[in-house]
Enzyme design. Structure first.
Site, PDB file in Angstrom:
ATOM      1  N   ASN A 190       0.943  -1.137  -0.011  1.00 40.39           N
ATOM      2  CA  ASN A 190      -0.072  -0.100  -0.088  1.00 40.39           C
ATOM      3  C   ASN A 190       0.789   1.247   0.058  1.00 40.39           C
ATOM      4  O   ASN A 190       1.645   1.450   0.900  1.00 40.39           O
ATOM      5  CB  ASN A 190      -0.756  -0.008   1.305  1.00 40.39           C
ATOM      6  CG  ASN A 190      -1.876   0.974   1.179  1.00 40.39           C
ATOM      7  OD1 ASN A 190      -2.846   1.124   2.252  1.00 40.39           O
ATOM      8  ND2 ASN A 190      -2.384   1.566   0.104  1.00 40.39           N
TER       9      ASN A 190
ATOM     10  N   CYS B 111      -5.561   5.608   8.129  1.00 42.89           N
ATOM     11  CA  CYS B 111      -4.800   4.747   7.205  1.00 42.89           C
ATOM     12  C   CYS B 111      -3.832   4.064   7.840  1.00 42.89           C
ATOM     13  O   CYS B 111      -2.777   4.419   8.323  1.00 42.89           O
ATOM     14  CB  CYS B 111      -4.127   5.276   5.851  1.00 42.89           C
ATOM     15  SG  CYS B 111      -3.460   4.213   4.808  1.00 42.89           S
ATOM     16  N   GLY B 112      -4.133   2.638   8.215  1.00 45.24           N
ATOM     17  CA  GLY B 112      -3.491   1.822   8.987  1.00 45.24           C
ATOM     18  C   GLY B 112      -2.065   1.656   8.601  1.00 45.24           C
ATOM     19  O   GLY B 112      -0.954   1.606   9.151  1.00 45.24           O
ATOM     20  N   ASN B 113      -2.105   1.226   7.246  1.00 47.18           N
ATOM     21  CA  ASN B 113      -0.455   0.985   6.662  1.00 47.18           C
ATOM     22  C   ASN B 113       0.012   2.418   6.578  1.00 47.18           C
ATOM     23  O   ASN B 113       1.319   2.453   6.672  1.00 47.18           O
ATOM     24  CB  ASN B 113      -0.766   0.721   5.184  1.00 47.18           C
ATOM     25  CG  ASN B 113      -1.233  -0.961   5.210  1.00 47.18           C
ATOM     26  OD1 ASN B 113      -0.663  -1.643   5.828  1.00 47.18           O
ATOM     27  ND2 ASN B 113      -2.263  -1.312   4.338  1.00 47.18           N
TER      28      ASN B 113
ATOM     29  N   ASN C 194     -12.920   5.156   9.883  1.00 50.62           N
ATOM     30  CA  ASN C 194     -13.244   5.105   8.574  1.00 50.62           C
ATOM     31  C   ASN C 194     -14.211   3.849   8.428  1.00 50.62           C
ATOM     32  O   ASN C 194     -14.247   3.036   9.081  1.00 50.62           O
ATOM     33  CB  ASN C 194     -12.122   5.350   7.546  1.00 50.62           C
ATOM     34  CG  ASN C 194     -11.179   4.216   7.570  1.00 50.62           C
ATOM     35  OD1 ASN C 194     -11.548   3.345   8.425  1.00 50.62           O
ATOM     36  ND2 ASN C 194     -10.295   4.034   6.738  1.00 50.62           N
TER      37      ASN C 194
ATOM     38  N   GLU D 182     -10.621   0.605  -1.848  1.00 44.91           N
ATOM     39  CA  GLU D 182     -10.870   1.602  -0.998  1.00 44.91           C
ATOM     40  C   GLU D 182     -11.093   2.979  -1.671  1.00 44.91           C
ATOM     41  O   GLU D 182     -11.143   3.083  -2.617  1.00 44.91           O
ATOM     42  CB  GLU D 182      -9.165   1.979  -0.574  1.00 44.91           C
ATOM     43  CG  GLU D 182      -8.563   0.925   0.315  1.00 44.91           C
ATOM     44  CD  GLU D 182      -7.174   1.485   0.675  1.00 44.91           C
ATOM     45  OE1 GLU D 182      -7.328   2.721   1.607  1.00 44.91           O
ATOM     46  OE2 GLU D 182      -6.067   0.871   0.605  1.00 44.91           O
ATOM     47  N   ARG D 183     -11.995   3.344  -0.792  1.00 47.07           N
ATOM     48  CA  ARG D 183     -12.788   4.920  -1.156  1.00 47.07           C
ATOM     49  C   ARG D 183     -11.784   5.785  -1.384  1.00 47.07           C
ATOM     50  O   ARG D 183     -10.902   6.179  -0.840  1.00 47.07           O
ATOM     51  CB  ARG D 183     -13.638   5.229  -0.047  1.00 47.07           C
ATOM     52  CG  ARG D 183     -14.351   6.358   0.023  1.00 47.07           C
ATOM     53  CD  ARG D 183     -15.069   6.626   1.358  1.00 47.07           C
ATOM     54  NE  ARG D 183     -14.019   6.695   2.426  1.00 47.07           N
ATOM     55  CZ  ARG D 183     -14.290   7.205   3.573  1.00 47.07           C
ATOM     56  NH1 ARG D 183     -15.590   7.672   3.776  1.00 47.07           N
ATOM     57  NH2 ARG D 183     -13.265   7.533   4.459  1.00 47.07           N
TER      58      ARG D 183
ATOM     59  N   CYS E 290      -4.811  -2.780   2.983  1.00 46.36           N
ATOM     60  CA  CYS E 290      -5.604  -1.860   3.430  1.00 46.36           C
ATOM     61  C   CYS E 290      -5.568  -2.071   5.165  1.00 46.36           C
ATOM     62  O   CYS E 290      -6.177  -3.124   5.628  1.00 46.36           O
ATOM     63  CB  CYS E 290      -7.060  -1.520   3.031  1.00 46.36           C
ATOM     64  SG  CYS E 290      -8.112  -0.319   3.993  1.00 46.36           S
ATOM     65  N   GLY E 291      -4.726  -1.286   5.802  1.00 47.76           N
ATOM     66  CA  GLY E 291      -4.600  -1.688   7.249  1.00 47.76           C
ATOM     67  C   GLY E 291      -5.852  -1.503   8.054  1.00 47.76           C
ATOM     68  O   GLY E 291      -6.214  -2.537   8.882  1.00 47.76           O
ATOM     69  N   THR E 292      -6.558  -0.607   7.916  1.00 44.49           N
ATOM     70  CA  THR E 292      -7.813  -0.388   8.693  1.00 44.49           C
ATOM     71  C   THR E 292      -8.887  -1.450   8.202  1.00 44.49           C
ATOM     72  O   THR E 292      -9.642  -2.107   8.914  1.00 44.49           O
ATOM     73  CB  THR E 292      -8.622   1.106   8.247  1.00 44.49           C
ATOM     74  OG1 THR E 292      -8.837   1.474   6.953  1.00 44.49           O
ATOM     75  CG2 THR E 292      -7.717   2.133   9.065  1.00 44.49           C
TER      76      THR E 292
END
Length: 290
Positions: A15, A85-87, A158, A209-210, A218-220
């Site tokens: 990511n 954004c987790g990543n 999110n 991802e939006r 995508c981390g989250t």
């Protein structure tokens, strides 16, 4: 503005992000400029942009400055603003370490989703305290072509819709946002995860991802998937009193997610800086006007 703007490029399980250090928040980054920088053919290329600002210098982060010196002003690849954004947080932490603003061990990073606790390990992995998930009530459905699935509504700062499927190919090309219903469930759009099982405590996903389309990770989204999987599997830590840990395979690598009995979620994975250079500010201004 200087004729040159420093940047770096980094990724967390592929990511990838354009990183723009701007401690005093003096660089103007309107949505069009972010979209140009994230363009993979006409710009540098990235799923999003990490604008590195001191919390005290950003109007959205000033109240968090006593807890976290640095604010991750995160933008999606299309220039829109995202809560979290987790990543991106892991890569943001790796940049702070590289720049001498942080060392191995613990630090706090301000985001629009609140202050996140981060641990930089000696082995290179970065662990992020992702906070607690919210589980809005109500049924949600996501669709791809002729297929539809029930989805779990999970908010990680999110919004996410998590659908368990028989085959990841059923997600289609994910070039456009998968339709969902009811529309009122996600008034500002949603990140959609399609998930398969690979074994006990082991899942794999693809994600739209939006604001970015399909991404390599995508981390989250991985955290939302684990929350949904734990409840599906009867392993809700808030009910059992036992932490739930899942290995989550994403197209760009592997993350390890743990939800604790107090509801707090931790995500561990790699974060890499691959390049640094300078953006030509005149080019950026011209490309933004085009």
């Amino acid at each position: 503005m200087s004729t040159r703007i420093a940047f770096l490029k980094g990724h967390g399980t592929e990511n990838d992000f354009v990183i723009v250090p701007d401690p005093e928040n003096v660089i103007d980054l309107p949505p069009a400029a972010v979209a140009v920088l994230c363009d993979r053919r006409a710009g540098i290329g990235g799923d999003g942009l990490l604008h590195v600002v001191r919390s005290a210098a950003h109007p959205e982060a000033k109240t968090m400055a006593p807890e976290a010196e640095w604010f991750m002003d995160y933008r999606n690849g299309d220039g829109s603003i995202a809560e979290m954004c987790g990543n991106g947080v892991r890569v943001f932490a790796r940049y702070l370490q590289r720049a001498g603003h942080a060392a191995e061990g613990d630090l706090a990073i301000a985001t629009r989703g609140g202050v996140k606790t981060v641990h930089i390990a000696k082995d290179g992995d970065v662990t992020v305290g992702m906070g607690k998930a919210l589980l809005p009530e109500g049924d949600v459905t996501v669709s791809v072509g002729e297929r539809s699935w029930p989805a779990r509504n999970v908010n990680m700062g999110n919004p996410h819709a998590v659908a368990f499927v028989d085959d990841l190919s059923h997600a289609g090309d994910l070039l456009s946002p998968p339709p969902f219903s009811p529309a009122a469930a996600y008034p500002d759009g949603v990140n959609v995860e399609f998930v398969i099982d690979r074994g006990p405590g082991h899942v794999a996903l693809r994600v739209h991802e939006r604001g970015a389309g399909e991404t390599r990770s995508c981390g989250t989204g991985a955290c939302a998937v684990v929350v949904a999987a734990a409840r599906r599997d009867g392993a809700d830590p808030t009910a059992t009193g036992t932490p739930a840990t899942y290995t989550v395979d994403v197209p760009g690598g592997t993350l390890v997610i743990t939800e604790r009995p107090d509801g707090e979620i931790e995500m561990t994975g790699p974060a890499v800086i691959v390049a640094e250079g300078e953006i030509d500010a005149e080019w950026l201004a011209t490309a933004t006007r085009a």
